[in-house]
Design an enzyme around this catalytic site. Structure first.
Site, short mmCIF file in Angstrom:
data_model
loop_
_atom_site.label_atom_id
_atom_site.label_comp_id
_atom_site.label_asym_id
_atom_site.label_seq_id
_atom_site.Cartn_x
_atom_site.Cartn_y
_atom_site.Cartn_z
N CYS A 195 0.84 -1.20 0.00
CA CYS A 195 0.00 0.00 0.00
C CYS A 195 0.88 1.26 0.00
O CYS A 195 2.00 1.25 0.49
CB CYS A 195 -0.90 0.00 1.24
N ASP A 216 0.36 3.75 1.77
CA ASP A 216 0.30 4.31 3.12
C ASP A 216 1.70 4.67 3.63
O ASP A 216 2.62 3.84 3.57
CB ASP A 216 -0.37 3.27 4.04
N ARG A 240 2.89 4.85 6.46
CA ARG A 240 3.38 4.10 7.63
C ARG A 240 3.95 2.74 7.26
O ARG A 240 4.55 2.07 8.10
CB ARG A 240 2.23 3.89 8.63
N HIS A 261 -2.09 -4.09 5.00
CA HIS A 261 -1.83 -3.65 6.39
C HIS A 261 -3.15 -3.33 7.07
O HIS A 261 -4.09 -2.85 6.44
CB HIS A 261 -0.89 -2.44 6.41
N CYS A 310 -5.92 0.08 7.02
CA CYS A 310 -5.73 0.60 5.65
C CYS A 310 -6.89 1.52 5.28
O CYS A 310 -8.05 1.10 5.28
CB CYS A 310 -5.64 -0.56 4.66
CO CO Z 1 -3.42 1.13 3.01
#
Ligand code: CO
Length: 208
Positions: A41, A43, A45, A97, A100
């Site tokens: 992803c 993302d 993090r 994750h 998400c």
């Molecule tokens: Co995500």
């Protein structure tokens, strides 16, 4: 954030690498031979290399919202083709994750403009597994489970490609479905039985 800081960080990175190996960048410049394709992803993090403890040259990376492998996504399909056929990676990982945002958005009723068509792929995953998901009372658990099922379905999407089918058959390419738990930092192997899925889908998706 002061962007200047990024360049300062970069100079520190260069210095650190050269202090342990003066030929580090010279070797890096010669080419890449990663053994692993990571699809994760976007993302902020969930950083691919950091969470696996890998460095430059060790992993070929593709990231998008909610780690999707869509057959009509030319970018993802090109990455898979290049990594599997040309770089000949031995492992392909789809890593989702918990928490998400993309998966969460697909669980809600909201018109998100151009994101609608992207998130529709995740809604399709929900539809396929509707019975299992609707039986889960706890919303957080349902959310976590959709993250896991989405990883599984994206792995199945990988198995639908000719590149992965051939490499799976000819040189035992391994496909893995993982979830990164942002609350603990742990990487979880979903231990998906791909031989089972391959048999299940090949009747319809067999290409070569
Ligand atoms: Co995500």
């Amino acid at each position: 954030m002061d962007i200047k800081k990024v360049f300062e960080n970069n100079q520190k990175f260069v210095k650190d690498k050269l202090s342990t190996d003066k030929d580090y960048f010279e070797n890096l410049g010669k080419g890449q031979n990663p053994e692993l394709l990571y699809i994760g992803c976007s993302d902020s993090r969930v950083t691919a290399e950091d969470l696996m403890g890998l460095g430059p040259g060790e992993v070929f990376v593709h990231r998008n919202i909610a780690n999707m492998v869509s057959g009509n996504d030319l970018s993802a399909m090109s990455v898979v083709e290049y990594a599997v056929v040309h770089l000949k990676v031995n492992h392909v990982v789809v890593c989702g994750h918990y928490a998400c945002g993309g998966v969460k958005a697909a669980m809600q009723s909201a018109d998100l403009g151009v994101l609608n068509s992207w998130l529709r792929n995740i809604r399709d995953v929900y539809r396929i597994h509707k019975d299992e998901l609707n039986a889960i009372q706890d919303d957080e658990k349902k959310y976590d489970r959709l993250v896991e099922l989405n990883v599984k379905e994206q792995c199945v999407n990988l198995l639908k490609t000719a590149a992965v089918q051939k490499a799976y058959r000819d040189r035992d390419l391994k496909v893995h479905g993982w979830v990164f738990d942002v609350h603990t930092g742990n990487l979880i192997d979903l231990k998906i039985d791909f031989d089972h899925y391959l048999q299940d889908i090949m009747e319809i998706y067999h290409l070569d």
